[in-house]
Design a protein around this motif. Structure first.
Motif, PDB file in Angstrom:
ATOM      1  N   GLN A  66      40.383  32.866  34.134  1.00  0.00           N
ATOM      2  CA  GLN A  66      39.316  32.411  34.622  1.00  0.00           C
ATOM      3  C   GLN A  66      39.336  32.630  36.381  1.00  0.00           C
ATOM      4  N   ALA A  67      37.934  32.950  36.949  1.00  0.00           N
ATOM      5  CA  ALA A  67      38.129  33.234  38.397  1.00  0.00           C
ATOM      6  C   ALA A  67      36.701  32.691  38.978  1.00  0.00           C
ATOM      7  N   GLY A  68      36.824  32.370  40.243  1.00  0.00           N
ATOM      8  CA  GLY A  68      35.538  32.064  40.801  1.00  0.00           C
ATOM      9  C   GLY A  68      35.910  31.646  42.181  1.00  0.00           C
ATOM     10  N   PRO A  69      34.977  30.765  42.834  1.00  0.00           N
ATOM     11  CA  PRO A  69      35.213  30.240  44.345  1.00  0.00           C
ATOM     12  C   PRO A  69      36.213  29.185  44.025  1.00  0.00           C
ATOM     13  N   VAL A  74      33.857  30.872  37.545  1.00  0.00           N
ATOM     14  CA  VAL A  74      32.531  30.921  37.069  1.00  0.00           C
ATOM     15  C   VAL A  74      32.626  32.201  35.952  1.00  0.00           C
ATOM     16  N   LEU A  75      33.791  32.999  36.148  1.00  0.00           N
ATOM     17  CA  LEU A  75      34.203  34.260  35.207  1.00  0.00           C
ATOM     18  C   LEU A  75      35.120  33.779  34.194  1.00  0.00           C
ATOM     19  N   ARG A  76      34.936  33.913  32.890  1.00  0.00           N
ATOM     20  CA  ARG A  76      35.870  33.797  31.863  1.00  0.00           C
ATOM     21  C   ARG A  76      36.222  35.152  31.390  1.00  0.00           C
ATOM     22  N   VAL A  77      37.453  35.553  31.234  1.00  0.00           N
ATOM     23  CA  VAL A  77      37.727  36.947  30.623  1.00  0.00           C
ATOM     24  C   VAL A  77      38.531  36.684  29.597  1.00  0.00           C
ATOM     25  N   ASP A  78      38.395  37.197  28.274  1.00  0.00           N
ATOM     26  CA  ASP A  78      39.255  37.162  27.278  1.00  0.00           C
ATOM     27  C   ASP A  78      39.775  38.469  26.748  1.00  0.00           C
ATOM     28  N   LEU A  79      41.111  38.724  26.412  1.00  0.00           N
ATOM     29  CA  LEU A  79      41.728  40.022  26.201  1.00  0.00           C
ATOM     30  C   LEU A  79      42.007  39.946  24.732  1.00  0.00           C
TER      31      LEU A  79
END
Length: 182
Positions: A66-69, A74-79
């Motif tokens: 998860q990334a954001g300020p 605000v961003l979720r990434v699943d592999l």
């Protein structure tokens, strides 16, 4: 406060779209360490997610990236290791969003696809019990194939239009670094 009541359903929608295969044990990003160029990297996997200035990254308890300020992912990434061939088309992605969002009014704002990614930006508004429509919110749903792996991206509830734009750029640019460039 009416908007907060609809955050949970939006999160459920994002997670259901990211779930892909039901019952599978997901292998997520391993670490949210930042490289000198400001991109988040996962040391064991060599995954690089270029982040906008000021954004930070972390691995959530469910192993998603998860990334954001600061303080506001605000961003979720699943592999999905080894599932790169299952990259959905943008049309399949749009159909899945519509199927999973029966309780939302969804408008497709932007569709973008290439051989290695499908990105869909939408505006969503919850359908209210009285027949009305709640507050609109932008969202991103996307998939990026890198080698044999598939990365599923989605914005989390509360993302602004600018957050969604930046998250789209980050998802589009996910890469896996070779062991020589680490």
């Amino acid at each position: 406060m009416r908007q907060r009541a609809h955050i949970a359903p939006a999160l459920v929608l994002a997670l259901s779209l990211l779930s892909g295969c039901k019952g599978c044990k997901d292998e997520g990003a391993d670490s949210g360490a930042l490289s000198p160029d400001g991109a988040a990297q996962t040391p064991r996997s060599g995954v690089k997610v270029p982040l906008p200035d000021g954004w930070s990254a972390q691995v959530a308890p469910d192993d998603s990236f998860q990334a954001g300020p600061p303080g506001r992912p605000v961003l979720r990434v699943d592999l999905r290791r080894g599932q790169g061939e299952q990259l959905p088309t943008v049309d399949a992605l749009a159909e899945r969003v519509r199927e999973e969002s029966k309780n939302f009014e969804v408008s497709l704002d932007q569709e973008e696809s290439k051989d290695t990614y499908s990105l869909l930006r939408v505006t969503m508004a919850p359908k209210l019990a009285d027949g009305g429509i709640g507050l609109q919110a932008p969202a991103l749903f996307g998939a990026r194939r890198v080698g044999n792996d598939l990365f599923l991206c989605a914005t989390l509830p509360g993302a602004s239009p600018e957050d969604v734009r930046l998250a789209t750029e980050a998802c589009r640019e996910i890469e896996v670094q070779s062991s020589q460039s680490k």
